[in-house]
Design an enzyme around this catalytic site. Structure first.
Site, PDB file in Angstrom:
ATOM      1  N   HIS A   1      -4.481  -2.034  -6.613  1.00  0.00           N
ATOM      2  CA  HIS A   1      -3.824  -0.821  -7.055  1.00  0.00           C
ATOM      3  C   HIS A   1      -4.868   0.183  -7.513  1.00  0.00           C
ATOM      4  CE1 HIS A   1       0.300  -2.890  -7.811  1.00  0.00           C
ATOM      5  NE2 HIS A   1      -0.009  -2.765  -6.549  1.00  0.00           N
ATOM      6  N   THR A   2      -4.812   1.361  -6.905  1.00  0.00           N
ATOM      7  CA  THR A   2      -5.784   2.386  -7.262  1.00  0.00           C
ATOM      8  C   THR A   2      -5.115   3.371  -8.216  1.00  0.00           C
ATOM      9  OG1 THR A   2      -6.617   2.151  -5.026  1.00  0.00           O
ATOM     10  CG2 THR A   2      -7.419   4.041  -6.267  1.00  0.00           C
TER      11      THR A   2
ATOM     12  N   LYS B   1       2.669  10.129  -1.312  1.00  0.00           N
ATOM     13  CA  LYS B   1       1.740  10.660  -0.293  1.00  0.00           C
ATOM     14  C   LYS B   1       2.377  11.684   0.649  1.00  0.00           C
ATOM     15  CE  LYS B   1      -2.028   7.971   0.338  1.00  0.00           C
ATOM     16  NZ  LYS B   1      -2.887   6.855   0.745  1.00  0.00           N
TER      17      LYS B   1
ATOM     18  N   LYS C   1      -0.118   4.199  -8.536  1.00  0.00           N
ATOM     19  CA  LYS C   1       0.072   5.537  -9.094  1.00  0.00           C
ATOM     20  C   LYS C   1       1.447   5.664  -9.760  1.00  0.00           C
ATOM     21  CE  LYS C   1       1.019  10.066  -9.042  1.00  0.00           C
ATOM     22  NZ  LYS C   1       0.812  11.297  -8.355  1.00  0.00           N
TER      23      LYS C   1
ATOM     24  N   ARG D   1     -10.505  -2.978   4.762  1.00  0.00           N
ATOM     25  CA  ARG D   1     -10.103  -2.912   6.178  1.00  0.00           C
ATOM     26  C   ARG D   1      -9.370  -1.601   6.463  1.00  0.00           C
ATOM     27  NH1 ARG D   1      -6.630  -8.263   7.205  1.00  0.00           N
ATOM     28  NH2 ARG D   1      -5.993  -7.850   5.068  1.00  0.00           N
TER      29      ARG D   1
ATOM     30  N   ASP E   1       0.817  -1.224   0.000  1.00  0.00           N
ATOM     31  CA  ASP E   1       0.000   0.000   0.000  1.00  0.00           C
ATOM     32  C   ASP E   1       0.845   1.267   0.000  1.00  0.00           C
ATOM     33  OD1 ASP E   1      -2.248  -1.695   0.258  1.00  0.00           O
ATOM     34  OD2 ASP E   1      -1.863  -1.817   2.404  1.00  0.00           O
ATOM     35  N   GLU E   2       1.985   1.213  -0.653  1.00  0.00           N
ATOM     36  CA  GLU E   2       2.870   2.385  -0.706  1.00  0.00           C
ATOM     37  C   GLU E   2       2.419   3.386  -1.770  1.00  0.00           C
ATOM     38  OE1 GLU E   2       3.991  -0.712  -1.148  1.00  0.00           O
ATOM     39  OE2 GLU E   2       5.400  -1.208   0.460  1.00  0.00           O
ATOM     40  N   GLY E   3       1.495   2.962  -2.620  1.00  0.00           N
ATOM     41  CA  GLY E   3       1.087   3.841  -3.731  1.00  0.00           C
ATOM     42  C   GLY E   3       1.753   3.419  -5.034  1.00  0.00           C
ATOM     43  N   LYS E   4       2.015   2.111  -5.138  1.00  0.00           N
ATOM     44  CA  LYS E   4       2.686   1.605  -6.340  1.00  0.00           C
ATOM     45  C   LYS E   4       1.841   1.803  -7.589  1.00  0.00           C
ATOM     46  CE  LYS E   4       3.162  -2.452  -4.474  1.00  0.00           C
ATOM     47  NZ  LYS E   4       2.770  -2.141  -3.085  1.00  0.00           N
TER      48      LYS E   4
ATOM     49  N   GLN F   1       2.193  -5.984  -3.009  1.00  0.00           N
ATOM     50  CA  GLN F   1       2.574  -6.027  -1.580  1.00  0.00           C
ATOM     51  C   GLN F   1       3.895  -5.272  -1.384  1.00  0.00           C
ATOM     52  OE1 GLN F   1       1.591  -9.455  -2.901  1.00  0.00           O
ATOM     53  NE2 GLN F   1      -0.424  -8.658  -2.527  1.00  0.00           N
TER      54      GLN F   1
HETATM   55  P1  IMP Z   1      -2.378 -12.793   2.156  1.00  0.00           P
HETATM   56  O1  IMP Z   1      -1.447 -12.252   1.130  1.00  0.00           O
HETATM   57  O2  IMP Z   1      -3.832 -12.594   1.811  1.00  0.00           O
HETATM   58  O3  IMP Z   1      -2.077 -14.223   2.509  1.00  0.00           O
HETATM   59  O4  IMP Z   1      -2.157 -11.966   3.508  1.00  0.00           O
HETATM   60  C1  IMP Z   1      -0.946 -12.054   4.257  1.00  0.00           C
HETATM   61  C2  IMP Z   1      -0.564 -10.702   4.821  1.00  0.00           C
HETATM   62  O5  IMP Z   1      -0.212  -9.822   3.758  1.00  0.00           O
HETATM   63  C3  IMP Z   1      -1.689  -9.988   5.580  1.00  0.00           C
HETATM   64  O6  IMP Z   1      -1.115  -9.253   6.631  1.00  0.00           O
HETATM   65  C4  IMP Z   1      -2.277  -9.054   4.555  1.00  0.00           C
HETATM   66  O7  IMP Z   1      -2.924  -7.961   5.131  1.00  0.00           O
HETATM   67  C5  IMP Z   1      -1.018  -8.646   3.820  1.00  0.00           C
HETATM   68  N1  IMP Z   1      -1.287  -8.216   2.435  1.00  0.00           N
HETATM   69  C6  IMP Z   1      -1.591  -8.981   1.375  1.00  0.00           C
HETATM   70  N2  IMP Z   1      -1.757  -8.248   0.278  1.00  0.00           N
HETATM   71  C7  IMP Z   1      -1.544  -6.978   0.638  1.00  0.00           C
HETATM   72  C8  IMP Z   1      -1.541  -5.740  -0.077  1.00  0.00           C
HETATM   73  O8  IMP Z   1      -1.744  -5.663  -1.291  1.00  0.00           O
HETATM   74  N3  IMP Z   1      -1.277  -4.623   0.657  1.00  0.00           N
HETATM   75  C9  IMP Z   1      -1.000  -4.688   1.981  1.00  0.00           C
HETATM   76  N4  IMP Z   1      -0.986  -5.815   2.680  1.00  0.00           N
HETATM   77  C10 IMP Z   1      -1.251  -6.956   2.022  1.00  0.00           C
END
Ligand code: IMP
Length: 419
Positions: free
Chosen positions: A35-36, A323, A12, A295, A7-10, A216
């Protein structure tokens, strides 16, 4: 790639860089990513398809991605409605397929963990990678061979059903129904399935530019992240090679996306987390709610110990800082430059999760700024305090900041160094 916890803003940044390349490729993760990208009035939320497609570029889903065909087809329909040219989409025939049992297992395994849950996105990511590595997975190309698919699927479902029955005492699956549905998905996706490793290597050999889009973040990497509170793939630089079949020698630049503060979704240690009012303020100002799950994200201050570690693992050529505008209005900005553990001070990110959980951040407090930086388009237009903030990041990491994003729009971008 992301240099923090995702969620760093990749989205964009990738959208911005995509204008300069021919091909954009995803190499790991699945529909857990979100990705938004904002283009004019419209906001796009992409989970699987590389956002480069919005720029009319070739978009590749590499072999390292786990693909939920239902989610992919939904996304394709939305993009087609928005007038996107989907003939530019290429999906690896070696990418593993997510089936409904992966989604259910993600759910029941999380529930089983209780207090020790990981906080997954429940998109079936962990169970799909488990199948891949235990060699019971099914790949996208297999969807085109009904007999082979039937044999593999029936074997897998009978085992899954035994586990569901014996351990969780819940729902079981009808393999016949699933087989028919996935044959249908295969037919619909056939025009897009291909050997993307050969396609990408060919494109690079011809001198075309390929952008690898991480999902991620480095600290969620299965090997190099804060295990076990990680995802099941490799968002770090090495993952780009494994997840695409492109050799390391063909990749010449690596950029890390760093958010000007820190967030984390799901469970796991987060030393600079701010639980009080300022954390809530960061969340509201930065609209820190998951693109995939909705969330609320945990929010806190920039952690340069963690970012320095990402710089080590990925050897970034440059940082893209996002950001910065969200920090406007905070009178003081704490930035973690070291950790304290049992009275001892250290600058390295700890290997042990237990130690990390007990670390206290050592902050440098910088003065904030009041000026609206979202209108700045050059370094000179940023207030001095904002420039000092950026310079601290460069000093502490030893990596130059190449680009600063000051808002979600494409134009809200300051390019400091040619990339
Ligand atoms: P999973 O990838 O659904 O198995 O989740 C494992 C961990 O990675 C959890 O803490 C999720 O919240 C986190 N996570 C998975 N995808 C993202 C993402 O795109 N952004 C931020 N956290 C993520």
């Amino acid at each position: 790639m992301g240099a923090q916890w995702g969620d760093e803003g990749k989205g964009k940044v990738v959208d911005y860089l995509a204008a300069r390349v021919d091909v954009v490729v995803r190499y790991q993760g699945g529909a857990n990513a979100g990705h938004t990208v904002v283009v004019g009035e419209r906001e796009y939320r992409l989970h699987l398809i590389p956002s480069g497609i919005l720029r009319g570029k070739e978009a590749v889903i590499g072999n390292g991605v786990v693909v939920d065909p239902a989610a992919l087809l939904r996304e394709m329909e939305e993009l087609a409605e928005a007038g996107c040219d989907l003939s530019r989409l290429h999906v690896s025939d070696a990418a593993h397929v997510i089936f409904p049992y992966h989604l259910l297992l993600d759910e029941v395994e999380e529930n089983w963990r209780g207090d020790r849950r990981l906080g997954t996105t429940r998109r079936g990511i962990g169970p799909a990678y488990q199948d891949k590595f235990s060699r019971t997975g099914i790949r996208m190309g297999d969807l085109l061979h009904p007999e082979y698919l039937r044999e593999r699927l029936f074997a897998r479902v009978s085992h899954v059903n035994a586990v569901l029955r014996g351990v969780y005492g819940g729902q079981e699956f009808d393999p016949e129904e699933m087989f028919r549905l996935y044959c249908e998905y295969g037919k619909r996706l056939q025009p897009y399935l291909t050997d993307t490793a050969a396609y990408l290597t060919g494109a690079l050999r011809e001198g075309r530019k390929v952008l690898f889009e991480g999902a991620q973040g480095s600290l969620l990497d299965i090997d190099h992240g804060t295990y076990p509170f990680v995802t099941s793939s490799s968002p770090t630089a090495g993952g780009a090679c494994i997840g695409t079949g492109v050799a390391p020698t063909l990749i010449d630049r690596i950029y890390g996306v760093v958010k000007a503060y820190a967030t984390r979704v799901g469970d796991g240690p987060f030393p600079t987390e701010e639980r009080g009012g300022r954390g809530n303020l960061l969340r509201e100002k930065g609209r820190e709610y998951g693109t995939t799950t909705g969330r609320p994200r945990r929010c806190g201050w920039l952690d340069l110990v963690a970012v320095r570690y990402s710089c080590q693992v990925n050897a970034f050529d440059g940082i893209m800082l996002t950001k910065l505008d969200t920090l406007t209005g905070f009178p003081r900005l704490p930035v973690a430059v070291a950790y304290r553990w049992k009275g001892e001070l250290f600058r390295e990110f700890p290997r042990s999760l237990k130690v990390l959980a007990e670390c206290e951040p050592v902050y440098r407090e910088l003065p904030g700024w009041e000026e609206d930086v979202s209108r700045a388009r050059s370094w000179e237009e940023l207030p001095r305090e904002a420039r000092d903030y950026v310079q601290l990041i460069e000093e502490e990491t030893g990596v130059p900041v190449c680009l600063i994003s000051v808002g979600p729009e494409r134009e809200q971008t300051i390019l400091l160094r040619e990339v």
